[in-house]
Write an enzyme that holds these catalytic residues in place. Structure first.
Site, PDB file in Angstrom:
ATOM      1  N   CYS A  50       0.729  -1.217  -0.075  1.00 47.01           N
ATOM      2  CA  CYS A  50      -0.037   0.010  -0.032  1.00 47.01           C
ATOM      3  C   CYS A  50       0.859   1.221  -0.138  1.00 47.01           C
ATOM      4  O   CYS A  50       1.714   1.421   0.931  1.00 47.01           O
ATOM      5  CB  CYS A  50      -0.876   0.094   1.283  1.00 47.01           C
ATOM      6  SG  CYS A  50      -1.904   1.596   1.607  1.00 47.01           S
ATOM      7  N   TRP A  83      -7.595  -6.912   5.742  1.00 51.10           N
ATOM      8  CA  TRP A  83      -6.052  -7.239   5.711  1.00 51.10           C
ATOM      9  C   TRP A  83      -6.133  -8.429   6.844  1.00 51.10           C
ATOM     10  O   TRP A  83      -6.785  -8.195   7.868  1.00 51.10           O
ATOM     11  CB  TRP A  83      -5.606  -5.865   6.353  1.00 51.10           C
ATOM     12  CG  TRP A  83      -5.526  -4.802   5.043  1.00 51.10           C
ATOM     13  CD1 TRP A  83      -6.200  -3.746   5.204  1.00 51.10           C
ATOM     14  CD2 TRP A  83      -4.847  -4.972   3.909  1.00 51.10           C
ATOM     15  NE1 TRP A  83      -5.941  -2.895   4.019  1.00 51.10           N
ATOM     16  CE2 TRP A  83      -5.184  -3.644   3.231  1.00 51.10           C
ATOM     17  CE3 TRP A  83      -3.947  -5.829   3.509  1.00 51.10           C
ATOM     18  CZ2 TRP A  83      -4.392  -3.403   2.174  1.00 51.10           C
ATOM     19  CZ3 TRP A  83      -3.570  -5.550   2.081  1.00 51.10           C
ATOM     20  CH2 TRP A  83      -3.641  -4.176   1.512  1.00 51.10           C
ATOM     21  N   ARG A 115     -14.257   0.072   4.240  1.00 50.93           N
ATOM     22  CA  ARG A 115     -12.906  -0.791   4.249  1.00 50.93           C
ATOM     23  C   ARG A 115     -12.086  -0.510   5.428  1.00 50.93           C
ATOM     24  O   ARG A 115     -12.039   0.479   6.084  1.00 50.93           O
ATOM     25  CB  ARG A 115     -12.408  -0.362   2.934  1.00 50.93           C
ATOM     26  CG  ARG A 115     -12.979  -0.963   1.695  1.00 50.93           C
ATOM     27  CD  ARG A 115     -12.197  -0.667   0.258  1.00 50.93           C
ATOM     28  NE  ARG A 115     -11.993   0.759   0.105  1.00 50.93           N
ATOM     29  CZ  ARG A 115     -10.811   1.394   0.013  1.00 50.93           C
ATOM     30  NH1 ARG A 115      -9.727   0.944   0.231  1.00 50.93           N
ATOM     31  NH2 ARG A 115     -10.835   2.738  -0.149  1.00 50.93           N
ATOM     32  N   THR A 117      -8.618   0.025   6.563  1.00 47.37           N
ATOM     33  CA  THR A 117      -7.489   0.523   5.642  1.00 47.37           C
ATOM     34  C   THR A 117      -6.216   0.466   6.466  1.00 47.37           C
ATOM     35  O   THR A 117      -6.232   0.573   7.743  1.00 47.37           O
ATOM     36  CB  THR A 117      -7.662   1.720   5.145  1.00 47.37           C
ATOM     37  OG1 THR A 117      -8.017   2.734   6.018  1.00 47.37           O
ATOM     38  CG2 THR A 117      -9.084   1.862   4.140  1.00 47.37           C
ATOM     39  N   VAL A 118      -5.024   0.506   5.726  1.00 49.05           N
ATOM     40  CA  VAL A 118      -3.742   0.717   6.100  1.00 49.05           C
ATOM     41  C   VAL A 118      -3.134   1.962   5.435  1.00 49.05           C
ATOM     42  O   VAL A 118      -3.641   2.283   4.487  1.00 49.05           O
ATOM     43  CB  VAL A 118      -2.752  -0.345   5.969  1.00 49.05           C
ATOM     44  CG1 VAL A 118      -3.214  -1.658   6.964  1.00 49.05           C
ATOM     45  CG2 VAL A 118      -2.798  -0.965   4.507  1.00 49.05           C
ATOM     46  N   TYR A 181      -5.621   5.793  -8.686  1.00 48.24           N
ATOM     47  CA  TYR A 181      -7.086   4.962  -8.424  1.00 48.24           C
ATOM     48  C   TYR A 181      -7.977   5.440  -9.205  1.00 48.24           C
ATOM     49  O   TYR A 181      -8.918   4.858  -9.325  1.00 48.24           O
ATOM     50  CB  TYR A 181      -7.123   5.084  -6.662  1.00 48.24           C
ATOM     51  CG  TYR A 181      -6.083   4.369  -6.040  1.00 48.24           C
ATOM     52  CD1 TYR A 181      -6.028   3.017  -5.692  1.00 48.24           C
ATOM     53  CD2 TYR A 181      -4.805   4.878  -5.622  1.00 48.24           C
ATOM     54  CE1 TYR A 181      -5.348   2.269  -4.990  1.00 48.24           C
ATOM     55  CE2 TYR A 181      -3.853   4.301  -4.859  1.00 48.24           C
ATOM     56  CZ  TYR A 181      -3.969   2.789  -4.476  1.00 48.24           C
ATOM     57  OH  TYR A 181      -3.019   2.278  -3.711  1.00 48.24           O
TER      58      TYR A 181
END
Length: 310
Positions: A50, A83, A115, A117-118, A181
């Site tokens: 990411c 994840w 979502r 997320t990281v 994106y």
């Protein structure tokens, strides 16, 4: 109707509209935010795939915060549950004791439906997410964790350059970092072409800016360079083909290619790049874009080639 990767983040016009960061608390030097910067209290969760998490990984290393903030690395392949900590023994993070980042999210907000997320920073004692606010995390590493920086750590967000840094990173975010994106997740030709045009117009502007200076702001490495690097280093491997950002490869843009190699060869950058994780994540996880889940072998690129800058 076209199948889209993230339907909840797709507008009626077919544009990708990134979800807002859910957890935006700040960790501050004096603890006035409710969260004080303390060694060993927090765990940074990242994916090596990411670009948003990659920023935090680079800044943490450059500033010498490895001993102050521990690190968890997730599996690059994300499934419908989010994840996963399958790189660790027993498929659980050894510090947080969880198998999925979603567990920390839902412990913090049981009603969360977005979502997971990281990067995310988790409070080790409570197991709750303090922040997933990726733009703020790295700035706070630079400004709020100063007491724990290593001797000689670079000032990545110097006060006298902050206004210029902020001005530079705004269009980089919209047109490049998030722009790739917006190309890749667009579900209409019009939305894709708008994003594509904005992306390459910005890359052309950045190329012109960097033609006669080594870094984006001033004569030193700053937060702005780190934010651009994490997109550039993924460009040929995934964005050019997978996200249809194909006017040029990075290797076909001489100034940006030399600039990216300069950063890659700077201690703290290249050793944080994992092309295997990057390619497996994008090509395997985005099944609406790549339903065969075949991960390409290429490109073959020499990031150690002399860059001739500086």
């Amino acid at each position: 109707m076209a199948t889209v990767q993230f339907g909840a983040e797709t507008s009626k016009r077919g544009e990708f509209v990134r979800q807002k960061n859910r957890f935006t608390d700040r960790i501050t030097a004096d603890g006035s935010s409710g969260w004080q910067a303390e060694p060993g209290r927090y765990r940074l969760v990242v994916s090596l795939a990411c670009p948003w998490a990659h920023r935090a990984l680079i800044v943490r290393g450059l500033l010498g915060l490895e001993d102050a903030i521990s690190l968890a690395v997730v599996d690059p392949v994300r499934d419908e549950r989010g994840w996963r900590f399958t790189l660790d023994d027993g498929d659980r993070d050894p510090v947080l004791g969880i198998g999925f980042l979603s567990e920390a999210y839902l412990k913090t907000d049981p009603s969360f439906e977005g979502r997971f997320t990281v990067p995310s920073i988790v409070d080790v004692e409570s197991g709750r997410v303090v922040t997933n606010d990726y733009p703020r995390i790295t700035l706070d590493f630079s400004t709020q964790w100063r007491a724990f920086h290593k001797p000689g750590a670079p000032d990545l967000y110097p006060e006298h350059l902050r206004a210029e840094i902020d001005e530079v990173i705004e269009p980089i975010f919209h047109n490049v970092n998030n722009g790739v994106y917006r190309c890749g997740f667009a579900s209409s030709q019009e939305a894709y072409e708008d994003a594509y045009d904005a992306l390459f117009a910005e890359l052309d502007r950045l190329s012109a800016r960097l033609e006669n200076q080594r870094y984006l702001v001033g004569d030193q490495l700053t937060e702005a360079d780190i934010r651009l690097f994490t997109t550039l280093v993924r460009f040929d491997a995934v964005y050019h083909g997978h996200f249809k950002c194909n006017r040029n490869k990075l290797t076909e843009m001489p100034v940006l290619w030399a600039y990216a190699r300069d950063l890659f060869q700077t201690p703290g950058f290249g050793e944080t790049v994992d092309f295997d994780h990057i390619k497996r994540h994008y090509y395997y996880t985005h099944d609406a874009i790549n339903p065969t889940r075949i991960v390409p072998k290429g490109p073959v690129t020499d990031w150690t080639e002399p860059h001739g800058r500086g």
